[in-house]
Design an enzyme around this catalytic site. Structure first.
Site, PDB file in Angstrom:
ATOM      1  CB  CYS A  96     -10.424  -3.375  32.350  1.00  0.00           C
ATOM      2  SG  CYS A  96     -10.517  -1.618  32.788  1.00  0.00           S
ATOM      3  CG  HIS A 210      -5.860  -3.455  30.846  1.00  0.00           C
ATOM      4  ND1 HIS A 210      -6.696  -3.797  29.805  1.00  0.00           N
ATOM      5  CD2 HIS A 210      -6.430  -2.387  31.458  1.00  0.00           C
ATOM      6  CE1 HIS A 210      -7.725  -2.976  29.783  1.00  0.00           C
ATOM      7  NE2 HIS A 210      -7.600  -2.106  30.779  1.00  0.00           N
ATOM      8  CD  GLU A 212      -4.794  -6.433  28.039  1.00  0.00           C
ATOM      9  OE1 GLU A 212      -5.622  -5.566  27.733  1.00  0.00           O
ATOM     10  OE2 GLU A 212      -4.857  -7.084  29.108  1.00  0.00           O
ATOM     11  CG  ASP A 269       9.272  13.118  18.588  1.00  0.00           C
ATOM     12  OD1 ASP A 269       8.271  12.759  19.239  1.00  0.00           O
ATOM     13  OD2 ASP A 269       9.989  14.067  18.920  1.00  0.00           O
ATOM     14  CG  ASP A 432       3.206  20.551  21.343  1.00  0.00           C
ATOM     15  OD1 ASP A 432       3.723  19.788  22.166  1.00  0.00           O
ATOM     16  OD2 ASP A 432       2.668  20.146  20.288  1.00  0.00           O
TER      17      ASP A 432
END
Length: 583
Positions: A96, A210, A212, A269, A432
């Site tokens: 990158c 990337h 990885e 969550d 939210d």
């Protein structure tokens, strides 16, 4: 209590080959180090010009913004040593920014018409993607194909078959037409803009993507380079097999998979339960407790251990994983050792992007009196293995502040601080909102954009219009600003992506909020992750067909084993929606 750790195999070799990784103080290099270990090598961080000059082979895991990286190289006296290394043809793998610093320069972070200077080893200047009049989201975030521009025999791409996808996340690119042809190995395409994806000349190899974070395909590319330049190692026993079909690029006839795929994202969550264990839970309209118990409040829903669940989703082909610390507003993040450990352990064997959210803000430790900036908090998460951080309540406050200042940026917000150092692509804003129903469109407050609902989504009294009130503190407090205004402000402040939730939809299994999603997609020019409401595989094709959203997220339907990631992706693929499929 302790954090569970999914089995991390150890290398069978007593003394694995050493690989030198340039650490100039960037973000998440832990994932690259873990990928190197996974392949049977031992990463050794180097940070001085003397160490760089002595290193036989170097990986430069560029993470962040170009200006910050270039300045860090110069301040650390690394630029000259790195230039000598590459000009000498010594083995080099730039990732990158590790590729972009080779260019003559970049427009990213430039305060004038003149681009910031790179090392000048490869012709061309990195420029921002053209957003095509607002129709193309920038940055590009997701999985794209590679198009070889010359034979790949003898390069790390040799064993690919041309149909694989790898993970890109960037706003600036070098046009394929601007680069030296003897350097160009492969390109990618976004919005009909062909850009440099892979450079290679001799032992010098660099990718815009990337490896990885590109799953088994990325590991196979990284492994091929390591075997060629750092000796043969013994990878861990459970390493996924690399593709065995020859890449069409060997005979120069290759044509990869152009264009970005849609992403399937899973959210975990995370919070402590009543026994003090860190668990994955799921709420219904943000209530995570079972019914019953004292005063109608039962135990916290326990859907599993975060690292184990994340590993299962990685093996099942998920494109990204989001860890959301839903009780982080109650304490300082830097004291939240279990959550940091979750990231550290997850990144040991999960090689797709990891986002962490919850409590990314500046705060004061009441016990010690020490103060920490949002940038310091984010940096700790990046070093623990996060690729992106998600801001919620702090982003709403930043949007309100920008509105109150008449749109004037002051550089003090968490979004601005983090994106300036790590790049816009590292900052996600999670919104939210809650519906506020309107008897008529004209009844919307002056500060809010009214949204017309679909016939199937009308209000309790048949209302056709609503506005979406932004909330903070996990949905507990409504604010005098709407979701569309927060999204616009977040983009202006430097965020690179929006995670768009809806409290009214959360846990209902009734599908994504298409009206809200389309309204925000039209309002901003950055990628959107649709979230809240998914209950079946058809909801994914519905949101991708009805809106211009780039990704869709679900949680409960996956946690409860109602369907798999692969079933969702097969469903999308059968309907002509581009996705990354497992081999």
């Amino acid at each position: 209590k302790g954090v569970e750790r999914s089995g991390s195999p150890s290398c069978a070799m007593a003394a694995p080959p050493v690989v030198h990784v340039l650490d100039y103080g960037a973000g998440n290099i832990r994932s690259l180090r873990n990928a190197v270990r996974r392949l049977g090598y031992e990463p050794k961080s180097i940070s001085s010009p003397e160490e760089l000059r002595a290193a036989p082979a170097v990986i430069f895991p560029g993470v962040g913004a170009f200006g910050q990286a270039a300045e860090a190289l110069r301040q650390g006296n690394l630029a000259e040593a790195l230039t000598e290394h590459v000009r000498a043809g010594k083995p080099y793998f730039g990732i990158c920014l590790g590729m972009q610093v080779l260019f003559q320069g970049s427009e990213e972070g430039a305060s004038s018409a003149e681009p910031l200077k790179g090392l000048g080893l490869v012709s061309g200047v990195a420029k921002r993607f053209d957003n095509l009049g607002g129709s193309l989201a920038v940055p590009t975030i997701g999985w794209n194909g590679l198009n070889p521009r010359r034979p790949t025999a003898g390069t790390p791409l040799e064993e690919l078959d041309g149909g694989e996808r790898v993970y890109f996340v960037h706003s600036y690119r070098l046009a394929a037409s601007d680069v030296d042809k003897d350097w160009l190995l492969a390109t990618a395409e976004y919005g009909q803009q062909e850009y440099v994806a892979v450079l290679q000349k001799g032992a010098v190899f660099a990718t815009q993507f990337h490896p990885e974070k590109s799953g088994p395909v990325g590991l196979s590319i990284l492994g091929a380079w390591l075997r060629a330049h750092c000796g043969v190692a013994s990878p861990v026993a459970d390493l996924p097999l690399a593709p065995k079909r020859p890449c069409g690029g060997k005979d120069g006839a290759a044509k990869g998979v152009p264009g970005l795929s849609k992403r399937v994202v899973v959210a975990l969550d995370v919070r402590t339960n009543d026994q003090g264990d860190l668990v994955v839970t799921k709420g219904d309209q943000y209530d995570v407790r079972e019914e019953g118990g004292l005063q109608g409040r039962g135990a916290v829903r326990n859907l599993g251990k975060p690292v184990s669940l994340a590993a299962r989703y990685y093996e099942g082909g998920v494109d990204e994983i989001c860890f959301l610390n839903i009780t982080s507003f109650r304490q300082g993040v830097l004291e939240d050792a279990p959550m940091l450990q979750v990231l550290e352990h997850a990144s040991e064997h999960i090689f797709v992007p990891l986002t962490v959210g919850g409590g990314i803000r500046g705060y004061k430790d009441e016990a010690s009196g020490a103060t920490y900036s949002a940038l310091e908090v984010a940096a700790r998460y990046f070093r623990a293995g996060a690729d992106k951080v998600s801001l919620g309540s702090d982003a709403v406050a930043a949007a309100e502040g920008l509105r109150d200042r008449g749109g004037v940026l002051n550089g003090d917000t968490a979004i601005e601080q983090i994106s300036r150092v790590y790049g816009a692509q590292a900052v996600v804003v999670s919104i939210d909102p809650r519906r506020v129903w309107l008897a008529a469109r004209e009844d919307a407050p002056a500060h809010a954009t009214p949204v017309q609902m679909l016939p199937s989504e009308r209000g309790p009294n048949g209302e056709e219009w609503c506005w979406y009130q932004a909330t903070v503190m996990g949905g507990r407090e409504g604010r005098d600003i709407d979701a569309i205004a927060v999204a616009k402000a977040s983009e202006a402040l430097g965020a690179g992506e929006i995670m768009l939730n809806c409290i009214d939809k959360d846990g209902t299994k009734s599908g994504f909020d298409l009206a809200l999603t389309e309204a925000v997609c039209k309002a901003v020019g950055i990628p959107i992750i649709a979230s809240s409401g998914a209950g079946c595989i058809e909801h994914f094709s519905e949101v991708f067909n009805a809106t211009n959203v780039q990704a869709a997220l679900a949680a409960g339907m996956f946690h409860r084993n109602e369907c798999t990631i692969d079933q969702v992706k097969q469903h999308l693929s059968e309907r002509g929606i581009p996705v990354r499929l497992l081999a």
